[in-house]
Design a protein around this motif. Structure first.
Motif, PDB file in Angstrom:
ATOM      1  N   ALA A 189      24.105  39.482  43.762  1.00  0.00           N
ATOM      2  CA  ALA A 189      24.127  40.411  42.463  1.00  0.00           C
ATOM      3  C   ALA A 189      25.293  40.840  41.751  1.00  0.00           C
ATOM      4  O   ALA A 189      25.591  40.746  40.511  1.00  0.00           O
ATOM      5  N   VAL A 190      26.167  41.947  42.746  1.00  0.00           N
ATOM      6  CA  VAL A 190      27.534  42.929  42.218  1.00  0.00           C
ATOM      7  C   VAL A 190      28.165  41.994  41.929  1.00  0.00           C
ATOM      8  O   VAL A 190      29.686  41.805  41.242  1.00  0.00           O
ATOM      9  N   GLY A 191      28.149  40.855  43.236  1.00  0.00           N
ATOM     10  CA  GLY A 191      29.298  39.706  43.577  1.00  0.00           C
ATOM     11  C   GLY A 191      29.377  39.426  41.368  1.00  0.00           C
ATOM     12  O   GLY A 191      30.750  38.660  41.611  1.00  0.00           O
ATOM     13  N   ALA A 192      28.408  39.063  41.194  1.00  0.00           N
ATOM     14  CA  ALA A 192      28.642  38.018  39.922  1.00  0.00           C
ATOM     15  C   ALA A 192      28.835  38.602  38.925  1.00  0.00           C
ATOM     16  O   ALA A 192      29.387  38.360  37.994  1.00  0.00           O
ATOM     17  N   VAL A 193      28.198  39.747  38.374  1.00  0.00           N
ATOM     18  CA  VAL A 193      28.897  40.891  37.993  1.00  0.00           C
ATOM     19  C   VAL A 193      30.575  40.925  38.085  1.00  0.00           C
ATOM     20  O   VAL A 193      30.879  41.081  36.963  1.00  0.00           O
ATOM     21  N   LEU A 194      30.690  41.328  39.475  1.00  0.00           N
ATOM     22  CA  LEU A 194      32.646  41.555  39.442  1.00  0.00           C
ATOM     23  C   LEU A 194      33.367  40.686  39.019  1.00  0.00           C
ATOM     24  O   LEU A 194      34.464  41.113  38.443  1.00  0.00           O
ATOM     25  N   ALA A 195      32.878  39.180  38.738  1.00  0.00           N
ATOM     26  CA  ALA A 195      33.470  38.232  38.378  1.00  0.00           C
ATOM     27  C   ALA A 195      33.700  38.465  37.220  1.00  0.00           C
ATOM     28  O   ALA A 195      34.715  37.429  36.369  1.00  0.00           O
ATOM     29  N   THR A 196      32.422  39.124  36.393  1.00  0.00           N
ATOM     30  CA  THR A 196      33.019  38.681  34.697  1.00  0.00           C
ATOM     31  C   THR A 196      33.864  40.298  34.464  1.00  0.00           C
ATOM     32  O   THR A 196      34.105  40.182  32.852  1.00  0.00           O
ATOM     33  N   LYS A 197      34.396  41.098  35.526  1.00  0.00           N
ATOM     34  CA  LYS A 197      35.246  41.700  35.256  1.00  0.00           C
ATOM     35  C   LYS A 197      36.218  42.268  34.910  1.00  0.00           C
ATOM     36  O   LYS A 197      37.433  41.162  35.060  1.00  0.00           O
TER      37      LYS A 197
END
Length: 197
Positions: A189-197
């Motif tokens: 879940a947080v890896g998917a968000v990380l990829a948008t940073k």
């Protein structure tokens, strides 16, 4: 490296410390349609959805409303950084509605995969792919604490994002496999968000 994280997580969870300090801004925006490449070892390029500078990342920003809702995250709290993870590292912890496990996210800024293999030991790490990032999983039973699992994402050259889950806080149903399942769900879940940073 990993041996220190679990006791400090336990101390932080048990004392219920929290802070209201605002997070720092995330790394600059970059297109995410092509995988970012880099080299953690100086040899072959590393395929990542996006290389993100862990020194510029506030890990608490990875707990979006969607992540909290999907995983039943109840409380997110910034924690003191761990010196073992390098100057400028940061820590953010969470509790779930189901109290069997708790989790933390750490930015490791003082070494990447090579350092991880030396400090944890290559035999202890299981390679994986999490949210498109190369990852390494380390599950174990920690004496005096309980089941724990660390998932390390190769987020940038010489830097890692560590997502863990720890059980055993009076919960008989916690297991190493359960801790790893929880850590992997949060890491995805947080890896998917990380990829948008």
């Amino acid at each position: 490296m990993r041996r220190l994280a679990v006791p400090l997580l336990l101390a932080a969870v048990l004392c219920g410390c929290s802070t209201t300090e605002p997070g720092s801004p995330s790394a600059g925006q970059r297109a995410v349609d092509a995988p970012a490449t880099g080299s953690s070892t100086g040899s072959a390029p590393v395929a990542r959805p996006k290389a993100v500078d862990m020194k510029a990342l506030d890990p608490c920003t990875l707990y979006t409303a969607e992540v909290k809702s999907a995983l039943g995250v109840r409380l997110v709290t910034e924690r003191p950084a761990l010196a073992d993870y390098g100057q400028g590292s940061r820590t953010c912890s969470n509790n779930y509605e189901d109290a069997t496990y708790s989790s933390s996210i750490y930015t490791l800024v003082n070494g990447g995969v090579d350092r991880l293999r030396q400090t944890v030991g290559e035999a202890e790490l299981t390679p994986a792919r999490v949210a498109g990032y190369p990852a390494y999983v380390d599950g174990r039973d920690v004496s005096g604490i309980g089941p724990a699992c660390d998932v390390y994402l190769d987020a940038n050259d010489g830097q890692l994002l560590l997502v863990n889950a720890v059980g055993g806080f009076g919960e008989d149903k916690s297991t190493v496999d359960g801790a790893c399942a929880q850590a992997k769900k949060l890491a995805e879940a947080v890896g998917a968000v990380l990829a948008t940073k």
